[in-house]
Design a protein around this motif. Sequence first.
Motif, PDB file in Angstrom:
ATOM      1  N   ARG A  23       0.837  -1.202   0.000  1.00 52.01           N
ATOM      2  CA  ARG A  23       0.000   0.000   0.000  1.00 52.01           C
ATOM      3  C   ARG A  23       0.876   1.258   0.000  1.00 52.01           C
ATOM      4  NH1 ARG A  23      -5.262   1.626   2.523  1.00 52.01           N
ATOM      5  NH2 ARG A  23      -5.706  -0.597   2.527  1.00 52.01           N
ATOM      6  N   TYR A  49      -3.632  -1.237  -2.814  1.00 52.88           N
ATOM      7  CA  TYR A  49      -4.252  -1.758  -1.592  1.00 52.88           C
ATOM      8  C   TYR A  49      -5.144  -2.947  -1.924  1.00 52.88           C
ATOM      9  CZ  TYR A  49      -8.164   1.080  -3.310  1.00 52.88           C
ATOM     10  OH  TYR A  49      -9.148   1.628  -4.082  1.00 52.88           O
ATOM     11  N   GLU A  50      -5.487  -3.695  -0.883  1.00 56.58           N
ATOM     12  CA  GLU A  50      -6.427  -4.805  -1.016  1.00 56.58           C
ATOM     13  C   GLU A  50      -7.741  -4.420  -0.345  1.00 56.58           C
ATOM     14  OE1 GLU A  50      -4.515  -8.135   0.780  1.00 56.58           O
ATOM     15  OE2 GLU A  50      -3.033  -8.382  -0.819  1.00 56.58           O
ATOM     16  N   ASP A 126      -6.041  -4.497   4.138  1.00 57.26           N
ATOM     17  CA  ASP A 126      -5.182  -5.482   3.483  1.00 57.26           C
ATOM     18  C   ASP A 126      -5.137  -6.761   4.313  1.00 57.26           C
ATOM     19  OD1 ASP A 126      -4.596  -3.455   1.674  1.00 57.26           O
ATOM     20  OD2 ASP A 126      -2.944  -2.727   2.932  1.00 57.26           O
TER      21      ASP A 126
END
Length: 747
Positions: A23, A49-50, A126
Amino acid sequence: MDKGTGLRPVILIVALVSFCEARVVKVPVGPLVHVEGQAVSIRCDVSNYEGTRDQDFEWALVLAGEKLLSLVSTFDSNFVDPSVRDRVNSGDISYNKLGDAAIELKFKKVRATDSGLYRCSTPSTDSVISGNYHADVELKVIGDSLKVAPAIPKSAVSEGESVELQCNTTRGFTEHTFLSVTWSIRKGSNPLEEVLTFGPDDKIKVGLGYTQRYADGGLQLDLRGGGFYGLVLKRAKPSDQGEYVCTAQEWVRQGEEGKNWRKILEKSEEMGKVVVTPTELQFKVNLTQSLNPQSTSEPTELRCKVFDLLHLQDGRLGVTWSYSTNAPGDVSQKKITVASLNEQGALIAGSQYQQRLDSGDIAVTRRESNIFILRMLQTRDADMGSYSCVVTAWKPAQQSGWEKKAKEVQSAPVTVQWTPKIPVLQVVAHRVREASTGGSTFEMSCLVTGQSLKNPGYSVLIRFEETLGGKSHKVLSLNQDSVLQLEEWSEPSRIDSVVLEKTGQLEYRFRLYGAQVTDRGFYYCDVTAWTRDQSQDWIKAVSAESNKIEITFVHTGPVFNISIHSDANNVLPGDTVQMKCIVSILEASPNTGDMAFDVRWFQNTHQALDNGVQPLISMDRWGVVKKTGSNDTSLERTDRHTFVLSLHKIQDRDVGEYYCTATPWLLSPATGAWNKEKDLASASTFLSVKTELWESLKMPVGYGLAAAVIAGVLSVLLGLAVAHCCFSRNPIHTPRPRNKLIDLEMD
């Protein structure tokens, strides 16, 4: 391999991938410098990012000891610190979501106390904590402390003296900010005209009307330091007279690596009026465009007028026209002389314009005693640029001839420029008459609309497709000079069946008489617009195709089939072979006299309907036979549906595939015209030539025996000739008498 050693590259790769996809929270490079009372916005972005697409953000002020003063949050309304809640509720501090992954912190009127370090944070979504989840940027808020104190030590000068324009600037904050100073002049009621600007990066920008003067050293900067900025006008002219203004501007760098400039403050002060007393009889020159081209090949006319002309008396005026490819204001501007009119009125052409002046494409004239004209009859793209005129006053010399009466006066440059217009062409096809049955007439109209085309001519090509989007065939064309040309319409009996004519200024009509089954398909106009160049030759401008109009009608005639039959496929050399091409009718049959066929025989491996394949032999519907090549062939019609191909004296070259094609023709009882049906192609049959063992050996054996006999005879004759020559010329080998031989033997 060592297990630990083998895992290291894998761990390294995973670590690198994790690092590359970590990130990233990003804010502008600081410090961000703003003036108190201004509106301020600070952007923050997150990437790599997740989790959810829409990310949340928090803004806080970093205090001493890494303590945070909470400002705004996108997901927690209670995040705001009580000390700033009133400013947040009033909208003085707010945020604006710019997208799923971007936000900006906004100050309606920033205060000096708002200076500090601001942190943008993103809560983690994340699966693995990786990267940075916040970023800091410094905001500096400065007061409005910029002040300008102008001065002109000597505001009234004589022509040729120097005038110094002084601007003294002070400011309370200098870190991260840069200063620029601009000198401008207002002449009468005209708007401010920029003379010169210094800064903010120590660069010099010269006003449009002062580039040549700066290049000649007529403008000089006096930079003493300590906030003192001076501009010296060397060799003052009457045109320097006017009200001068000094403008100071404060700038900061922003963006990546500080490549961009942002102005944060500006202050202007009147410097006062400068009066220049002329020492010579003076005049002014004004250059205007009386004809402004909007596109290539249009005329251009520039008008150079001399006004406020005093005390010329018996003097004369001369003019020099100049051109530059550079834009006005460019210090490195290089001028090219177009032409001059001297004091005698004689035309002197510039070296690069001699040919155009000789041909009359460019004309330089004197319209009145004080008005000079430069006219280009057909402006070219290369003519775009800046033009100026320089006027010189002459007086009679004491002895003879002429001498300059005053200094040269140059006009402000005028730019000849246009935005090239892209030509646009649109073609719309309409059905005028529909071919509803075979033998009827089809007619369509094509309307042409053109834009940004000067005096265009149009060429029209009628195209035909059997299926929509299929291979296109050219029918006939009408060029821009109205010359009609048949293209791929090559049937001798139907040459007059197609017509293309111009029926209006922008309308073209195509007619097809006696439509046949083979004419069914899609027709459209392929139009090209042409314009003339300076040599009056046509040049292509733009092309466009119309919509497609379909000829479609139900085929009510019979259905045909074609087959091939051969009495022998494996024959001996010298034999004669016959092959039959049989055209049969599968459905209703017309009368005998209402039907005819074109039949063609082929010997190759290509498809019969391919363009360019030549038949071995053919018979048209009138019974005329045509042959190609040297084959010993014949073709006859044995009955109304059977066409027999005869191959005489078969040879090796006759080996191969044979097939036939046929084109049915039907006589229309309604119109009395012959209508062409679709071409038919049969299957192929293979012809081979067999050779017996003796047939294959008799010629080689015969040749061998003949050669052997000839060689033997020649050998005998050669031996006899040699023997006769040897015995007749050598006495040693002369035969002795018989009795001597007997005596010797007895002894």
